[in-house]
Design an enzyme around this catalytic site. Structure first.
Site: not given
Ligand code: GLU
Length: 506
Positions: A274-276
């Site tokens: 994920s982008k996190r």
């Protein structure tokens, strides 16, 4: 044989994640290999999720990667809006095609494959929360639709009245009860799903007169004569609906073949990348840098100093393997060797170290001239004006040690400017008066450095490190011969003389 036509159909709901770039890449490789067309189509019918700037970002990112569309995007990188010989299906932005979808939705109602649903958003929400209260989930399907407000339950006149007088109705797909849909996926193989487990998806909304993803996607793939749909695994659950839509329209014969690509997984654990993760673990998940509307910034491979060829090569290998040991592939080699049957079914674990490894390999393979051209702006930022040939020479010496062009400066700034500081512990260790005297004599001597030291029977390590300290500010680093071959003997003597001022024991 139909001409191969594939498409990448992103929704402009934010920046393109690296998984999306991989989807585009595989489509592009497939099209090129088959001598077919690669089309870009923007699926922007969900206005609530539209993010300004996302479309531009997507095209710029693909351009940076060398993933060029044959259709849908013009030479200036704009989505084509007006049909032409090269772009016969324009506009390639679904919001601008809105006029074409309603009749397809109505066709399905006429054929009995869909119906009008009049439940308002509030009514649906309250049914959902009521079901939740009972520990159940509300779904609009073959059971519940019998009790809801729609063209299957209401009298014809009432349906007509509501269609005319209200604007929040939708067209829903009438998912058959207890039918097995048998599907073939080029990657996953044979899949069967019983339709009783599926819900009646909305296909078209009167409120904004827009189709949903499912309808627009099928209609456009049909109109654009798409032969293979290569997309992320998250769309696999929609496949039964898509199969049935092709059947409902009577388009089964020209239905594209489907290939659902495995997910990209986090470097550790098993979750989806994920982008996190990127921010937490310090690697980019986006091709280009992105600043969202809240001002949060996300790293991009481009801005972090990756070469697009390295990024593309790394991405190609995430989920595909050529069946050989080869790891370095040019775009041309990927086009020649890529095949969907070597794409894995299981998720591909992303390894940030491997991404760096690829960059290092590509950096080493580049000519000194090419690297020097990229290094010049970095030097300029450091306030250094340097001769191009000199920069080429420097780059040739240091490139083996670098992963990014930006490392060049950190590796050896002293090839451009004399050190103004010295590593404290090296100063203590190597900068003794005795070492210094030997070092200065050796450097001034008109002889090969090591030979001179050897002939004198001086301690080689100590003297050499003292020289390196004077030339570079530290006792470790590049070979002294390399440093002197760059800065020249005269400068080397000057630097040694300057070192005297700093010697603790002087
Ligand atoms: N618009 C969809 C997406 O954003 C496309 C899925 C597909 O390729 O069918 O991923």
């Amino acid at each position: 044989m139909r001409r191969t036509r594939v498409r990448f159909a992103p929704s402009p709901t934010g920046p393109l994640h690296m998984g999306g770039v991989r989807t585009a890449l595989y489509n592009f490789l497939y099209a090129r290999q088959k001598g077919g067309d690669f089309i870009i189509r923007i699926e922007d019918t969900d206005s609530a999720r539209f993010v300004p700037g996302a479309e531009k970002y997507i095209i710029e990112a693909l351009n940076w990667c060398g993933i060029k569309a044959d259709e849908g995007v013009d030479e200036n990188g704009n989505i084509v809006e007006i049909p032409s010989e090269k772009h016969p299906h324009a506009p390639y932005r679904q919001s601008q095609r809105r006029g074409i979808y309603r009749k397809y939705a109505e066709e399905l109602v006429e054929k009995g494959w869909a119906y009008y649903a009049f439940d308002s958003a509030e009514e649906l929400a309250s049914m959902r929360s009521e079901a939740e209260g009972k520990g159940e989930t509300f779904i609009y399907n073959y059971q519940s639709r019998e009790k809801l407000k729609n063209s299957l339950t209401l009298p014809k006149e009432e349906v007509e009245r509501l269609l005319e007088s209200t604007t929040d109705w939708t067209v829903r797909f009438k998912m058959p009860q207890d039918r097995v849909v048998a599907m073939d996926d080029l990657i996953r193989g044979h899949v069967e799903v019983n339709t009783s487990t599926l819900d009646d998806k909305v296909l078209w909304k009167r409120a904004d007169e827009l189709p949903t993803y499912h309808l627009a996607n099928i209609v456009d793939d049909h109109l654009m004569e798409i032969t293979e749909v290569i997309r992320g695994e998250e769309w696999l659950p929609s496949l039964p609906l898509h199969y049935l839509l092709y059947e409902a329209f009577g388009w089964s014969e020209t239905m594209p073949r489907f290939a659902h690509l495995p997910l990209l997984l986090k470097p550790v654990g098993n979750g989806k990348l994920s982008k996190r993760d990127g921010d937490k673990m310090g690697f980019p998940v986006f091709p280009l840098h992105w600043v969202n509307s809240a001002g949060e910034t996300y790293h991009g491979y481009r801005e972090d100093g990756y070469f697009p060829e390295a990024f593309v090569n790394m991405l190609a290998m995430l989920g595909w393997n050529p069946g050989t040991e080869q790891e370095i592939f040019s775009m041309q080699e990927l086009i020649e060797q890529f095949s969907l049957d070597k794409v894995s079914k299981s998720g591909a674990k992303f390894n940030p170290d491997k991404a760096k490894w690829y960059n290092k390999e590509y950096l080493r393979a580049k000519s000194n001239e090419e690297l020097a051209r990229e290094y010049l702006p970095v030097l300029k930022e450091q306030g250094v004006e340097a001769d191009f040939d000199y920069v080429c020479k420097v780059v040739g010496i240091i490139k083996e040690r670098a992963t990014f062009v930006s490392d060049f400066w950190t590796i050896a700034p002293y090839l451009f400017v004399a050190p103004s500081e010295y590593v404290e512990k090296d100063l203590k260790k190597f900068g003794t008066a005795e070492n210094y005297a030997m070092a200065l004599e050796a450097i001034k001597a008109d002889a090969e450095l090591e030979e001179y030291i050897r002939a004198k029977e001086w301690p080689m390590g100590k003297v050499m490190n003292c020289i390196r300290l004077g030339l570079s500010g530290s006792g470790s680093g590049l070979a002294i011969a390399d440093i002197i071959s760059c800065i020249g003997k005269e400068e080397a003597i000057k630097r040694m003389e300057k070192l005297a001022d700093h010697l603790l024991c002087a």
